[in-house]
Design a protein around this motif. Sequence first.
Motif, PDB file in Angstrom:
ATOM      1  N   GLU B  63      40.859  46.869  36.011  1.00 53.62           N
ATOM      2  CA  GLU B  63      42.030  46.929  35.122  1.00 53.62           C
ATOM      3  C   GLU B  63      43.237  46.237  35.746  1.00 53.62           C
ATOM      4  O   GLU B  63      43.952  45.480  35.096  1.00 53.62           O
ATOM      5  N   LYS B  64      43.431  46.522  37.026  1.00 52.76           N
ATOM      6  CA  LYS B  64      44.534  45.883  37.768  1.00 52.76           C
ATOM      7  C   LYS B  64      44.442  44.360  37.666  1.00 52.76           C
ATOM      8  O   LYS B  64      45.432  43.662  37.458  1.00 52.76           O
ATOM      9  N   LEU B  65      43.235  43.860  37.839  1.00 47.31           N
ATOM     10  CA  LEU B  65      43.033  42.403  37.797  1.00 47.31           C
ATOM     11  C   LEU B  65      43.268  41.870  36.386  1.00 47.31           C
ATOM     12  O   LEU B  65      43.914  40.837  36.194  1.00 47.31           O
ATOM     13  N   LYS B  66      42.788  42.613  35.401  1.00 47.81           N
ATOM     14  CA  LYS B  66      42.940  42.141  34.020  1.00 47.81           C
ATOM     15  C   LYS B  66      44.400  42.150  33.579  1.00 47.81           C
ATOM     16  O   LYS B  66      44.833  41.271  32.833  1.00 47.81           O
ATOM     17  N   GLN B  67      45.137  43.147  34.064  1.00 46.45           N
ATOM     18  CA  GLN B  67      46.559  43.201  33.714  1.00 46.45           C
ATOM     19  C   GLN B  67      47.288  41.945  34.161  1.00 46.45           C
ATOM     20  O   GLN B  67      48.313  41.575  33.615  1.00 46.45           O
ATOM     21  N   GLN B  68      46.759  41.328  35.198  1.00 47.48           N
ATOM     22  CA  GLN B  68      47.406  40.120  35.714  1.00 47.48           C
ATOM     23  C   GLN B  68      46.695  38.855  35.251  1.00 47.48           C
ATOM     24  O   GLN B  68      46.888  37.799  35.848  1.00 47.48           O
ATOM     25  N   ASP B  69      45.872  39.013  34.214  1.00 48.60           N
ATOM     26  CA  ASP B  69      45.133  37.853  33.698  1.00 48.60           C
ATOM     27  C   ASP B  69      44.386  37.134  34.812  1.00 48.60           C
ATOM     28  O   ASP B  69      44.440  35.893  34.925  1.00 48.60           O
ATOM     29  N   ALA B  70      43.721  37.913  35.644  1.00 44.68           N
ATOM     30  CA  ALA B  70      43.040  37.309  36.798  1.00 44.68           C
ATOM     31  C   ALA B  70      41.714  36.682  36.390  1.00 44.68           C
ATOM     32  O   ALA B  70      40.986  37.204  35.544  1.00 44.68           O
ATOM     33  N   ILE B  71      41.432  35.540  37.028  1.00 36.70           N
ATOM     34  CA  ILE B  71      40.093  34.957  36.996  1.00 36.70           C
ATOM     35  C   ILE B  71      39.535  35.134  38.403  1.00 36.70           C
ATOM     36  O   ILE B  71      40.204  34.796  39.393  1.00 36.70           O
ATOM     37  N   LEU B  72      38.337  35.694  38.488  1.00 41.78           N
ATOM     38  CA  LEU B  72      37.748  35.983  39.797  1.00 41.78           C
ATOM     39  C   LEU B  72      36.884  34.802  40.238  1.00 41.78           C
ATOM     40  O   LEU B  72      36.008  34.354  39.491  1.00 41.78           O
ATOM     41  N   GLU B  85      22.860  42.857  39.153  1.00 37.86           N
ATOM     42  CA  GLU B  85      23.280  43.736  38.058  1.00 37.86           C
ATOM     43  C   GLU B  85      24.756  44.091  38.207  1.00 37.86           C
ATOM     44  O   GLU B  85      25.515  44.080  37.227  1.00 37.86           O
ATOM     45  N   GLU B  86      25.148  44.417  39.405  1.00 39.94           N
ATOM     46  CA  GLU B  86      26.546  44.786  39.626  1.00 39.94           C
ATOM     47  C   GLU B  86      27.484  43.621  39.304  1.00 39.94           C
ATOM     48  O   GLU B  86      28.496  43.795  38.624  1.00 39.94           O
ATOM     49  N   ILE B  87      27.125  42.448  39.795  1.00 38.10           N
ATOM     50  CA  ILE B  87      27.975  41.281  39.527  1.00 38.10           C
ATOM     51  C   ILE B  87      28.077  41.041  38.019  1.00 38.10           C
ATOM     52  O   ILE B  87      29.157  40.806  37.478  1.00 38.10           O
ATOM     53  N   GLU B  88      26.948  41.127  37.361  1.00 41.56           N
ATOM     54  CA  GLU B  88      26.945  40.853  35.921  1.00 41.56           C
ATOM     55  C   GLU B  88      27.746  41.898  35.136  1.00 41.56           C
ATOM     56  O   GLU B  88      28.231  41.616  34.038  1.00 41.56           O
ATOM     57  N   SER B  89      27.892  43.085  35.735  1.00 40.62           N
ATOM     58  CA  SER B  89      28.636  44.154  35.046  1.00 40.62           C
ATOM     59  C   SER B  89      30.151  43.991  35.143  1.00 40.62           C
ATOM     60  O   SER B  89      30.908  44.699  34.474  1.00 40.62           O
ATOM     61  N   ILE B  90      30.594  43.091  35.992  1.00 39.93           N
ATOM     62  CA  ILE B  90      32.044  42.898  36.157  1.00 39.93           C
ATOM     63  C   ILE B  90      32.616  42.327  34.860  1.00 39.93           C
ATOM     64  O   ILE B  90      32.081  41.364  34.310  1.00 39.93           O
ATOM     65  N   THR B  91      33.694  42.922  34.365  1.00 42.38           N
ATOM     66  CA  THR B  91      34.244  42.470  33.090  1.00 42.38           C
ATOM     67  C   THR B  91      35.465  41.561  33.258  1.00 42.38           C
ATOM     68  O   THR B  91      35.938  40.961  32.299  1.00 42.38           O
ATOM     69  N   VAL B  92      35.963  41.476  34.482  1.00 43.71           N
ATOM     70  CA  VAL B  92      36.991  40.474  34.763  1.00 43.71           C
ATOM     71  C   VAL B  92      36.332  39.102  34.600  1.00 43.71           C
ATOM     72  O   VAL B  92      35.198  38.919  35.047  1.00 43.71           O
ATOM     73  N   PRO B  93      37.011  38.141  33.962  1.00 38.87           N
ATOM     74  CA  PRO B  93      36.390  36.815  33.813  1.00 38.87           C
ATOM     75  C   PRO B  93      36.046  36.204  35.178  1.00 38.87           C
ATOM     76  O   PRO B  93      36.887  36.203  36.083  1.00 38.87           O
ATOM     77  N   ILE B  94      34.817  35.748  35.306  1.00 39.54           N
ATOM     78  CA  ILE B  94      34.364  35.142  36.558  1.00 39.54           C
ATOM     79  C   ILE B  94      34.272  33.635  36.374  1.00 39.54           C
ATOM     80  O   ILE B  94      33.687  33.150  35.403  1.00 39.54           O
ATOM     81  N   PHE B  95      34.859  32.898  37.291  1.00 40.03           N
ATOM     82  CA  PHE B  95      34.843  31.436  37.213  1.00 40.03           C
ATOM     83  C   PHE B  95      33.414  30.935  37.319  1.00 40.03           C
ATOM     84  O   PHE B  95      32.645  31.395  38.155  1.00 40.03           O
ATOM     85  N   GLY B  96      33.065  29.960  36.502  1.00 35.65           N
ATOM     86  CA  GLY B  96      31.709  29.409  36.509  1.00 35.65           C
ATOM     87  C   GLY B  96      30.782  30.263  35.677  1.00 35.65           C
ATOM     88  O   GLY B  96      31.167  30.767  34.630  1.00 35.65           O
TER      89      GLY B  96
END
Lengths: 341, 341, 341
Positions: B63-72, B85-96
Motif C-alpha cells: 500500500e505504501k508503495l502504491k500510494q506513491q505510484d511506485a513501479i518496482l 508464486e510470491e512474486i506473481e502475487s505482488i500487486t505493485v506494478p512490476i517493471f517488465g
Amino acid sequence: MTSIATLGSHCSLQVLKGAKDEGFKTILVCEKKREKLYRRFKFIDELIIVEKFSEILNQEIQEKLKQQDAILIPHGTLIAQMSSEEIESITVPIFGNKWILRWESDRTMKEKLMREATLPMPKPVTEPKDIEKLVIVKRQGAAGGKGYFMAANEEDYNTKRNQLISEGVISKDETLYIQEYAAGVLAYLQFFYSPLTGELEFFGVDQRHESDIEGLGRIPSEQQLKSKKVPSFNVIGNSPLVLRESLLDEVYTMGENFVEAAKRIVSPGMNGPFCIEGVYDENAKFTSFEFSARIVAGTNIYMDGSPYYSLLFNENMSMGKRIAREVKIAEEKNEIEKIVT
Amino acid sequence: MTSIATLGSHCSLQVLKGAKDEGFKTILVCEKKREKLYRRFKFIDELIIVEKFSEILNQEIQEKLKQQDAILIPHGTLIAQMSSEEIESITVPIFGNKWILRWESDRTMKEKLMREATLPMPKPVTEPKDIEKLVIVKRQGAAGGKGYFMAANEEDYNTKRNQLISEGVISKDETLYIQEYAAGVLAYLQFFYSPLTGELEFFGVDQRHESDIEGLGRIPSEQQLKSKKVPSFNVIGNSPLVLRESLLDEVYTMGENFVEAAKRIVSPGMNGPFCIEGVYDENAKFTSFEFSARIVAGTNIYMDGSPYYSLLFNENMSMGKRIAREVKIAEEKNEIEKIVT
Amino acid sequence: MTSIATLGSHCSLQVLKGAKDEGFKTILVCEKKREKLYRRFKFIDELIIVEKFSEILNQEIQEKLKQQDAILIPHGTLIAQMSSEEIESITVPIFGNKWILRWESDRTMKEKLMREATLPMPKPVTEPKDIEKLVIVKRQGAAGGKGYFMAANEEDYNTKRNQLISEGVISKDETLYIQEYAAGVLAYLQFFYSPLTGELEFFGVDQRHESDIEGLGRIPSEQQLKSKKVPSFNVIGNSPLVLRESLLDEVYTMGENFVEAAKRIVSPGMNGPFCIEGVYDENAKFTSFEFSARIVAGTNIYMDGSPYYSLLFNENMSMGKRIAREVKIAEEKNEIEKIVT
C-alpha cells in the motif's frame, strides 16, 4: 595561490590533471631521465628536475615548493624511495597524514594497525614444518613481489627456497615470512576519508596484474610441470572491477573500522585516500593482506571517474580530482590544517 | 508523481541513481541491517525498512508503495528470496514481465524457453558413466555456484562428489545435473528490449569473477596437484568486456530470438533488461548456459554508461537510467501498461 | 563535404560514431548479410551493400566513394580479406599510410620493421631439437591464433604437432615458426601519431581475451592432465588495462622508435593509429611479438574515451573520434595530403 605538487611516478599524471581541473597550479618533482615524458602533459605547470627523488629532502627544493604554497601529495614512490624518518622530516605540507606512512612501511606496525582495525588477515605459519595447506612465502620489506613463492608443504618450501637462493633471487640467511595462501578473487578496495565532513567514501575496486603469475593460467599443466620456473608477482598494471552489491556494507564497515583505528593510534588518523587490499574466498569472506595509507596506483584505471563515484558525484571524479577538491574545500572553509600534516 | 522502487541489494544503487537522474522519486525497500549503507546515498529519497525482503509481500508495504505510484524494478535478489508464486502475487506494478521470472527460476522451464529461442546450450550428460569429456556438475536450483564441480570421467566424478558429501557441501541423495563443460571466454550479454519502440538494444558485456575458481589459474600445477580442494563458483564481482565486432550480428540475433520466443510463450514477452549468459569457444561459437529475465548485476560495471550504449545515446546511460527513461517515455505516451505487469 | 568510410566489421561502429560526432558524413561498406545489424545505428548515413568486402576493389564502388569525398579508414578486416597489392591499388584516399600495411601482413617484413624500431622480440628457435624452455609454435600468415600451440621440449612439440595434424588443424608439410614463449602480463599498447603536429599520443592499453586458452586457468590441473585438448588462441574480445606509471616512459620511447623507423623505411611513415603488442615479464621487461599499423579492435573498449586520453583531451575521445578530428584539422589547415595515402 596554492599549488599541488607530487613526485613524477605512480599516479602523478592523475593527481596533477585532477589538480589542474580544480584550478590549482601544478608542480611535478621530476627525475631528469623522465623529463621528456612529463613535458608531454600540458596540465603540468612546472617541473622541478632532480637527479633522484630523495633530493626533495633538500632545503632548497622544499623552499621552492613552499614559495608556491605547495601541498605535496604522497604516493607509493615516496614510500618506496624514502625512509619513514625522511618522509616525516619533510616540512612542505603533506596531504593526509604523513605519520601513518610509517605504519604502512613496517610489517609489524602494519599488522598492528590491521588488527586494531579488526581486518581479517591470513593466518601466519611459524615454521616450514607447520605448513599444512597452500602457503605464500614473502620476503621482509617491500620487494614488490619479487622472490615471493607458493608452497604446498615443507618439502616443497625447501625445494623452492633453495632454487631461489641458487638463482640469487633471495639470500641464504634471509628470514622469510610464511602465511596461508588466500585464494579467490583479488580486490583492492579504494577509499577516501574526509576529515572535513567526517565521511568515508568508497571510490572503487581494482585488480592488479602481476607478472609472471598472471601468465601462469595460460600455460597448460602439462607444460607447467615440465618447467622449473618459480612464478613472480611484479605489478604491471590494473583493471577495473565492481563488487556484488551485497558485499558493500562490509566494505564500508572495514573502511570505517580502519579510519577509527587510525584515529585512535596514529593521530590525526587516516585522512584522504587509502586502500585495503585482499581477496574474497569461496564464501565471499574477505581476507586482507595489506593496506596502503595513501592513494594507490590502481585508481589510475579510473582517471575519468569510477562507477562508485558516479553514485556520489554528478560529474567525472578521479581520485586525483577528489584530493584537489578536498584542498579547495578546506581552503574555502579556512581549514587547511585539518587535511595536511 | 511516479516513484521508482527496488529492493536494497544487487543493483539497487545503479537503478535508483538512474531513476533520480531521470527525475523520479526513489524508494528503497531496505533490510534493517543495511540501513546505514543505503543512508549514505543522497539520491535515495525514501527507505522502507524491513526485517527481511519477503515483507514486501505484506499488504501494508505494498500500500505504501502504491500510494506513491511506485513501479518496482525486479532484480536477482527478488528472485533469490521469493518463490515465483510470491512474486506473481505482488500487486505493485512490476517493471517488465513478472511472469517470465518463473521461467528463469525453474531449470526445466528455463531450458524450454532457451530451446524455443534456439539458443545453443551445452550438451547434457545423463549418467556419470557417459562422461566422455570434461563436464561441469551442477546442483538443482540456484545455489550460486556453491558445490558445482568439474569432472573428467566417471571415477573423477565419484571422487569429487564423495568429497563434497563428506564436507557437507552437498547431500548424499541430491540429484546432480551433469553437462559438458564449455571452456573459453565467458561473456554475459546484456540487452534491453523496449515494447514501446519494438527495438532491441545491446547494452554491453561483462565477465563474472567467481571465487575461488578465479584464483586457480594463479596456483602452479605442482601445488594444485598436492591439494584436494575442489574449486567453487561464488560470484564476487564483474568486469567489462567488448566483443569482436564480427560477433555482434549473432549477438543481436540471439537477443531477438529470445525476445520472439518470450513473446510466443510468456506474454507480454521479454520487456526491459535481460541477459544471455555463456561462453565463446575456440571457434568463436557461443554456448549459452543461462539467461536472466531482468537486469543483471553485471551492468553495475557500467554505472556511468557502457561502450555499446555510447553508440546509441549521446549521453551517459546506465541500465538503471535506461529503465527509468523507459518509464518516463511510457508516461509521456500514456502507455505505462505496456511496460509493467 | 568530406565523408568518412570504412568496412563494416572490426571497429567500424566506433570509427563512424566518432566521425559523426566530428560532423562528417559516414559511409559503411557493408556485407549484405550484416545489413540488418548496421541499420540499427543511426549515425551511419549511408550503407554501400556488397556481397563481399573485396568488391571495394571495383571501380564502381570506388567511384561512389570518391563522389562523396570519402576517406577510407583501414582496419584489420581490410588486411585480413585483401592482399597487400589489392589494398595498395585502392585509389580512394586511405587514412594513414597504406604502404605500411604490407609490413604488417608479411612476417619477414614485419620483423624487419620491428628490428629497425629496436623493439625487443621473443627469441626465435630454429629447430625443434633446440627447444630448451617453453616455446610457442605459430603458423605462417595470419591464422588468428588457430593451430598455435605451446611446447616444453622436442618430444612435446612432436606430440602436439602430430595431434593437430591428425585433427586436420594444421597440414603435414606446413612450416611452423617456433619462438620462446614470453609469459607474463599481456599488453596491447595503442598509439596515435599525428603528422600534422609531429606528436605521438599514447591512447591506452587493452588485453585480448582468446578462446579457449582463457578458459584454461579455470580448469584444475588434475582435469587438464586427463584431457588431450590443445588450447587455441581465437580472439573473442578485449578488456581495459592501465600500466604502472613508471612503465610509460619506455612505452612512449617504443612508440617513437617505431614512428622513426617507419619514417625511414616506409614513407610517409606511421601516420595515425597503431599498436605494439606484447607481454611484460617478471622483470617488467616488455617483449613485443606483433604490431598493427592501423587502428586495433582493442580500442573498442574505449568507445567513450580512454584513461590516458582523458589526460590529453578535456572531452571524451575515442580512437575513432581522434581519427575524425585529425581529418577535420587537416582540412582546416588544408593539409589533407599529409594524412592520407
